[in-house]
Write an enzyme that holds these catalytic residues in place. Structure first.
Site, mmCIF file in Angstrom:
data_model
loop_
_atom_site.group_PDB
_atom_site.id
_atom_site.type_symbol
_atom_site.label_atom_id
_atom_site.label_comp_id
_atom_site.label_asym_id
_atom_site.label_seq_id
_atom_site.Cartn_x
_atom_site.Cartn_y
_atom_site.Cartn_z
ATOM 1 N N THR A 186 0.884 -1.166 0.000
ATOM 2 C CA THR A 186 0.000 0.000 0.000
ATOM 3 C C THR A 186 0.919 1.213 0.000
ATOM 4 O OG1 THR A 186 0.041 0.187 2.371
ATOM 5 C CG2 THR A 186 -1.671 -1.207 1.447
ATOM 6 N N GLU A 331 -5.684 -4.248 0.359
ATOM 7 C CA GLU A 331 -5.792 -5.220 1.448
ATOM 8 C C GLU A 331 -6.897 -6.240 1.202
ATOM 9 O OE1 GLU A 331 -5.414 -1.993 1.739
ATOM 10 O OE2 GLU A 331 -4.265 -1.405 3.522
ATOM 11 N N LYS A 444 -6.160 11.395 -3.884
ATOM 12 C CA LYS A 444 -6.257 10.428 -4.978
ATOM 13 C C LYS A 444 -6.148 11.164 -6.302
ATOM 14 C CE LYS A 444 -6.995 6.063 -4.173
ATOM 15 N NZ LYS A 444 -7.734 4.872 -4.551
ATOM 16 N N TRP A 449 -2.361 7.176 -5.181
ATOM 17 C CA TRP A 449 -2.317 7.896 -3.912
ATOM 18 C C TRP A 449 -1.191 8.924 -3.885
ATOM 19 C CZ3 TRP A 449 -5.612 6.649 0.169
ATOM 20 C CH2 TRP A 449 -6.313 5.446 0.060
HETATM 21 P P1 AMP Z 1 -6.053 1.061 -3.060
HETATM 22 O O1 AMP Z 1 -5.653 0.176 -1.946
HETATM 23 O O2 AMP Z 1 -4.969 1.933 -3.566
HETATM 24 O O3 AMP Z 1 -6.744 0.312 -4.135
HETATM 25 O O4 AMP Z 1 -7.135 2.092 -2.495
HETATM 26 C C1 AMP Z 1 -8.265 1.671 -1.794
HETATM 27 C C2 AMP Z 1 -9.111 2.855 -1.469
HETATM 28 O O5 AMP Z 1 -9.532 3.507 -2.666
HETATM 29 C C3 AMP Z 1 -10.389 2.513 -0.749
HETATM 30 O O6 AMP Z 1 -10.181 2.325 0.631
HETATM 31 C C4 AMP Z 1 -11.239 3.739 -1.069
HETATM 32 O O7 AMP Z 1 -10.916 4.833 -0.227
HETATM 33 C C5 AMP Z 1 -10.813 4.086 -2.474
HETATM 34 N N1 AMP Z 1 -11.739 3.521 -3.465
HETATM 35 C C6 AMP Z 1 -11.601 2.394 -4.191
HETATM 36 N N2 AMP Z 1 -12.639 2.221 -5.012
HETATM 37 C C7 AMP Z 1 -13.480 3.265 -4.808
HETATM 38 C C8 AMP Z 1 -14.740 3.662 -5.332
HETATM 39 N N3 AMP Z 1 -15.361 2.968 -6.273
HETATM 40 N N4 AMP Z 1 -15.288 4.805 -4.852
HETATM 41 C C9 AMP Z 1 -14.688 5.538 -3.907
HETATM 42 N N5 AMP Z 1 -13.492 5.214 -3.375
HETATM 43 C C10 AMP Z 1 -12.900 4.098 -3.813
#
Ligand code: AMP
Length: 549
Positions: A186, A331, A444, A449
């Site tokens: 992450t 995760e 984002k 990130w």
């Molecule tokens: P990652 O681990 O980089 O894939 O990021 C995960 C995070 O992305 C989640 O905990 C959310 O905060 C955000 N996220 C993923 N998909 C969505 C979605 N469809 N709408 C809003 N936030 C999202």
């Protein structure tokens, strides 16, 4: 009583073996870094993956060893996935968009034994190779004649030369299905990045679940093009799901602009795709500007950040493409929820259906979720009350690699562990979840990130800065971009450009804030922490200069 079924562990090698035997002639088509189009079949892919596995073993790779990749979506990356995982080692995909310092940190933390990389990323490898003592071999993912003479890297080998040393007589070993198969970090928002370590069992179960009709609905009639990179949570599992169902797989390589993608969609008769919202902005813009239509493209999964309702509407109304809004995280391997209609929704008016489809959706079997208040008490599913979103399931992490950060789980009265997602959400009466906010303050940008803390720490190192805070501000193209808010030290004069140039060389260029605003004071909470909510409120009408171009 013990059942009398065959004892066959769920191993990812069995997925590719299945495709090689039962979908032998189905193609994997890749746009290569070399620029041309490469095509072969699942049967050929499986044979080369076995050969590579044998070569890696000849070079001392053992069960549990981590082998890293810095690579685009392509057939060689696919072969590495299976050669490494299938032989009991661990494929560690690294996001090449991170700053080289972060990449070096991750390689050293994972103690990677080898790294395979596409030619594009040679400069990154040149920058980090000397700082990564655990890496005994750097694998240039092309034929030897593509390697520049002056590369300057010790222990560099061409992928094709390495593969040629292996033997296709290699057979896939059988071992415990809870063995680790993949590692993905992450992007450390509160400190250093943490590793999610997937198992064979979790990856195979996730691939099964992803293929279900109310999930990704992937089938042997599909031609699937994952725009989402194989370094972003395993392209959401598609390198496992596609061979599991026998779908044709099209890999876009490094060419992710609207024209290149459109040309590939049309040339290969792509029916299905997956990616973050930002990618689709580029493609839609190109298709609209050139008055084009999609001949075969009918469905796409969009996730990673919230999909704007206007994008769903454009896809539906102008191009007859269904959008499946999905939510998940590193995760969670990553799938948690996907948004599809149920029988009871079919009679609803079109607009009501569309409103529902804007949500992040319903869980797939395997994942359970709940929302809780700050005291951990479960909140009603009324579609209005929001709370902290917690999940559990066989493809959700129970701990991070090397137990970094201690035990991340929250336990219920029955002693069952739940993973706190850091997201805030509502769940309606039918179990449809909608993200209302994220509790974290990360920014984002284009589905990636940016750590506000990293940017703040760097700004604070500037001699004229007394205090600094970074918040995400809405941006039409990138979703969000960072805005740096600065309090100057008394008597100091410093301008926007001087502060922004201070970031040069210290972070990846795209992490640089889009603008700087100078203020008298930054709102602080009782314990001296910056109150980001208040800061966002203060800048709610502010518009980034970059949003107007
Ligand atoms: P990652 O681990 O980089 O894939 O990021 C995960 C995070 O992305 C989640 O905990 C959310 O905060 C955000 N996220 C993923 N998909 C969505 C979605 N469809 N709408 C809003 N936030 C999202």
């Amino acid at each position: 009583m013990q059942a009398l079924m065959m004892d066959q562990p769920l191993l990812i090698s069995s997925v590719l073996q299945h495709a090689a035997r039962h979908h032998a002639g189905v193609e994997i088509v890749s746009r290569r870094v070399e620029g041309d189009i490469h095509r072969y079949t699942y049967a050929q892919c499986e044979a080369r993956a076995r050969q590579l596995a044998s070569a890696l073993q000849m070079h001392g790779m053992q069960s549990g060893d981590r082998i890293a990749t810095l690579a685009w979506n392509g057939y060689r990356h696919m072969e590495i996935y299976y050669a490494v995982g299938g032989s009991g080692s661990v494929i560690h995909t690294i996001n090449p968009r991170l700053h080289p310092d972060q990449i070096a940190w991750i390689v050293n933390h994972a103690e990677d034994r080898m790294m395979a990389f596409d030619a594009t990323f040679l400069p990154i490898v040149q920058a980090i190779a000397k700082r990564c003592p655990t890496v005994s071999k750097w694998i240039f993912m092309a034929a030897a004649d593509r390697i520049p003479a002056d590369h300057g890297i010790e222990n560099l080998v061409s992928y094709e030369d390495l593969l040629a040393q292996g033997s296709q007589a290699f057979t896939w070993p059988t071992f415990d299905e809870t063995t680790a198969v993949g590692l993905c970090y992450t992007s450390g928002t509160t400190g250093n990045p943490k590793g999610a370590l997937y198992s064979h069992r979790s990856s195979v179960l996730h691939a099964y679940a992803a293929a279900l009709p109310d999930a990704m609905a992937a089938s042997a009639r599909d031609c699937i093009l994952p725009v989402v990179p194989m370094f972003h949570v395993n392209a959401w599992g598609l390198p496992y799901t596609c061979p599991l169902v026998g779908a044709k797989l099209v890999m876009p390589g490094p060419a992710l602009d609207g024209k290149s993608l459109y040309d590939l969609f049309e040339a290969e008769a792509v029916t299905y795709s997956a990616g973050v919202p930002t990618v689709w902005l580029g493609l839609l813009q190109y298709v609209q500007q050139n008055n084009l239509k999609f001949s075969t493209f009918r469905r796409t999964v969009i996730g990673g950040s919230a999909c704007p309702p206007a994008m769903i509407k454009t896809f539906n109304d102008q191009f007859d493409v269904d959008v499946i809004h999905a939510w998940g995280m590193t995760e969670m391997s990553p799938l948690g929820t996907l948004c599809r209609l149920q029988n009871k929704h079919l009679a609803l008016p079109h607009e009501a259906q569309r409103k529902l489809l804007e949500k992040q959706g319903h869980v797939v079997y395997g994942v359970d979720m709940k929302i809780v208040d700050d005291d951990g008490k479960e909140i009603a599913w009324d579609g209005k009350t929001y709370g902290n979103l917690l999940v559990r399931g066989p493809w959700v992490v129970k701990s991070y690699f090397r137990a970094d950060g201690g035990d991340p789980l929250v336990y219920d009265e029955q002693g069952r562990g739940w993973f706190p997602t850091g997201d805030v959400a509502t769940i309606d009466e039918d179990g449809y979840m909608q993200i209302t906010d994220r509790s974290k303050d990360v920014i984002k940008s284009g589905g990636e990130w940016i750590s506000s803390i990293d940017l703040e720490n760097l700004a604070m190192a500037h001699p004229a800065v007394a205090n600094a805070a970074v918040i995400g501000v809405a941006h039409p193209k990138w979703d969000e971009r960072p805005l740096l808010v600065v309090v100057k030290k008394p008597g100091q004069e410093v301008g926007r450009e001087q502060i922004l140039s201070f970031y040069e060389g210290k972070i990846a260029k795209w992490w640089t804030p889009d603008d700087v605003q100078f203020v008298e004071a930054i709102p602080l909470g009782a314990t001296g922490k910056i109150l980001k909510t208040k800061l966002r409120e203060a800048f709610k009408d502010y518009r980034l200069p970059s949003a107007d171009v």
